[in-house]
Motif scaffolding. Structure first.
Motif, PDB file in Angstrom:
ATOM      1  N   LEU A  55       0.800  -1.221   0.000  1.00  9.68           N
ATOM      2  CA  LEU A  55       0.000   0.000   0.000  1.00  9.68           C
ATOM      3  C   LEU A  55       0.838   1.280   0.000  1.00  9.68           C
ATOM      4  N   PRO A  56       1.894   1.397   0.808  1.00  8.93           N
ATOM      5  CA  PRO A  56       2.574   2.695   0.887  1.00  8.93           C
ATOM      6  C   PRO A  56       3.668   2.885  -0.163  1.00  8.93           C
ATOM      7  N   GLY A  57       3.842   4.139  -0.586  1.00 11.26           N
ATOM      8  CA  GLY A  57       5.044   4.573  -1.279  1.00 11.26           C
ATOM      9  C   GLY A  57       5.208   4.148  -2.722  1.00 11.26           C
ATOM     10  N   HIS A  58       6.447   4.365  -3.172  1.00 11.03           N
ATOM     11  CA  HIS A  58       6.865   3.983  -4.520  1.00 11.03           C
ATOM     12  C   HIS A  58       7.676   2.695  -4.454  1.00 11.03           C
ATOM     13  N   ARG A  59       7.698   1.985  -5.551  1.00 12.86           N
ATOM     14  CA  ARG A  59       8.602   0.836  -5.636  1.00 12.86           C
ATOM     15  C   ARG A  59      10.042   1.332  -5.571  1.00 12.86           C
ATOM     16  N   VAL A  60      10.820   0.732  -4.706  1.00 17.86           N
ATOM     17  CA  VAL A  60      12.227   1.116  -4.570  1.00 17.86           C
ATOM     18  C   VAL A  60      13.044   0.346  -5.603  1.00 17.86           C
ATOM     19  N   ARG A  61      13.695   1.076  -6.490  1.00 20.05           N
ATOM     20  CA  ARG A  61      14.518   0.407  -7.501  1.00 20.05           C
ATOM     21  C   ARG A  61      15.775  -0.163  -6.857  1.00 20.05           C
ATOM     22  N   PRO A  62      16.127  -1.402  -7.166  1.00 22.93           N
ATOM     23  CA  PRO A  62      17.422  -1.922  -6.704  1.00 22.93           C
ATOM     24  C   PRO A  62      18.560  -1.046  -7.246  1.00 22.93           C
ATOM     25  N   PRO A  63      19.678  -0.951  -6.528  1.00 15.53           N
ATOM     26  CA  PRO A  63      20.769  -0.088  -6.994  1.00 15.53           C
ATOM     27  C   PRO A  63      21.196  -0.343  -8.434  1.00 15.53           C
ATOM     28  N   ALA A  64      21.325  -1.597  -8.823  1.00 15.92           N
ATOM     29  CA  ALA A  64      21.784  -1.887 -10.184  1.00 15.92           C
ATOM     30  C   ALA A  64      20.821  -1.324 -11.218  1.00 15.92           C
ATOM     31  N   GLU A  65      19.525  -1.463 -10.965  1.00 18.84           N
ATOM     32  CA  GLU A  65      18.522  -0.947 -11.894  1.00 18.84           C
ATOM     33  C   GLU A  65      18.562   0.588 -11.936  1.00 18.84           C
ATOM     34  N   MET A  66      18.657   1.204 -10.766  1.00 24.68           N
ATOM     35  CA  MET A  66      18.687   2.663 -10.691  1.00 24.68           C
ATOM     36  C   MET A  66      19.927   3.219 -11.389  1.00 24.68           C
ATOM     37  N   TYR A  67      21.076   2.630 -11.099  1.00 23.15           N
ATOM     38  CA  TYR A  67      22.312   3.140 -11.688  1.00 23.15           C
ATOM     39  C   TYR A  67      22.357   2.915 -13.197  1.00 23.15           C
ATOM     40  N   ALA A  68      21.771   1.819 -13.659  1.00 27.57           N
ATOM     41  CA  ALA A  68      21.717   1.569 -15.101  1.00 27.57           C
ATOM     42  C   ALA A  68      20.843   2.616 -15.790  1.00 27.57           C
TER      43      ALA A  68
END
Length: 361
Positions: A14-27
């Motif tokens: 229910l709460p918040g945004h999906r947190v991207r794993p570091p590898a996905e975010m950095y890519a």
């Protein structure tokens, strides 16, 4: 099984945004940098960061903006400068101000300014609260919306009266706009209209925007330049600030465009919660895409309920839970973001009903 493992297996968060794993975010950051020809800044000097500062300043109608590594540093610096310019007169803050509640008395311990708690803890400011202060004030720090009381907004007419009072009495009006982007949908007004009349505004680049961290402080060119010098004095100037700017800039427009949808989904959630009287909601109606939900069970019992819902139904109703003011009560914050937006209406109602049934049992 740890809470992290439990959360990972849930299908209705229910709460918040999906947190991207570091590898996905950095890519994603690397791809955006390559497609936009991004080069590192050097201590805040560089095409990317300066263009983003101009973009945010123009969006909110200010002369200038400067990146800061944290909102904590940005806010106390702005209020310190206002107090210094007015003979070290005190700063008025709501009792639930982030500066009071979460910053370990930094304004006092580091000698930034003297602060006065003004108004009632459980409601947003009224213009009469400010007018009733007998002391000469240097500044007001006004949070929009007020997180600690469920995302309540100062009523629009009261906000205009507060702005007028500050103009008449030469009081620097500062906005804690950590969730200003969220308030726009609640007010039904553009962020520039909300910010008009403030002397300075802080906005977060990671809360609703989803960046890695960082903030912007906006105001006049003179004030922003002075603030930047104070950031450096406090160790807040990193040699390369571009990673934080990239993480925010690459999704900034999309996040702002999604805010009305988050607010509509908050209204849906509110109606789902209201169908179960055992769940008490604050505020009386959504004013931003966040709510507080009060439970007639202890914090420990609420955590046990969350674990059961996660294991048996794949439902994760909240991240953090707080002790309530009364014995054997608790409450949690629900910030509505991508997670709730991704669920069907039926799944939202089902998740809320499961929570209510577990609490009632």
């Amino acid at each position: 099984m740890s809470d992290t493992d439990l959360l990972a297996r849930c299908t209705a968060i229910l709460p918040g945004h999906r947190v991207r794993p570091p590898a996905e975010m950095y890519a994603a950051m690397a791809a955006w940098c390559e497609s936009n020809g991004v080069a590192h800044d050097v201590y805040g000097e560089g095409a990317l960061i300066q263009a983003f500062e101009r973009k945010v300043a123009d969006l909110l109608g200010f002369e200038a903006a400067v990146f800061c590594i944290s909102g904590t540093m940005a806010q106390v610096t702005a209020l310190r400068l206002a107090s210094m310019a007015r003979g070290r007169a005190p700063v008025a803050l709501h009792p639930t101000s982030h500066i009071f509640v979460h910053e370990r008395a930094n304004y006092q311990m580091l000698g930034h300014f003297e602060a006065l708690p003004v108004g009632e803890r459980q409601r947003a400011w009224l213009a009469a609260d400010i007018a009733a202060v007998p002391e000469r004030l240097a500044a007001l720090g006004l949070e929009i919306p007020m997180r600690e009381i469920g995302g309540q907004l100062t009523a629009w007419d009261e906000l205009q009266a507060i702005k007028a009072h500050c103009r008449r009495h030469d009081i620097h009006l500062h906005m804690d706009g950590a969730r200003l982007w969220e308030a726009a949908a609640g007010y039904g007004r553009h962020v520039r209209e909300i910010a008009a009349g403030f002397d300075s505004v802080y906005v977060s680049l990671y809360k609703g925007i989803g960046g890695l961290g960082g903030a912007m402080l906006l105001g006049s060119r003179t004030m922003v330049d002075r603030a930047a010098a104070w950031f450096a004095r406090q160790g807040g100037k990193l040699v390369h600030q571009s990673p934080y700017v990239v993480a925010a800039a690459m999704q900034f427009d999309a996040r702002l465009a999604a805010m009305p949808a988050y607010f509509r989904r908050t209204e849906l959630l509110y109606e789902a919660l209201r169908a179960h009287p055992v769940l008490k909601v604050n505020p009386a109606r959504p004013q931003a895409n966040m709510l507080h939900v009060h439970l007639p069970v202890s914090r420990e019992r609420a955590l046990a309920i969350r674990r059961t819902l996660a294991l048996e139904h794949g439902v994760w109703p909240f991240h953090r839970i707080n002790h309530g003011a009364l014995p054997d009560t608790s409450y949690f914050e629900l910030y509505v973001g991508d997670n709730l937006l991704a669920l069907s209406e039926a799944r939202v109602h089902e998740a809320v009903a499961l929570l209510a049934a577990a609490v009632a049992a």
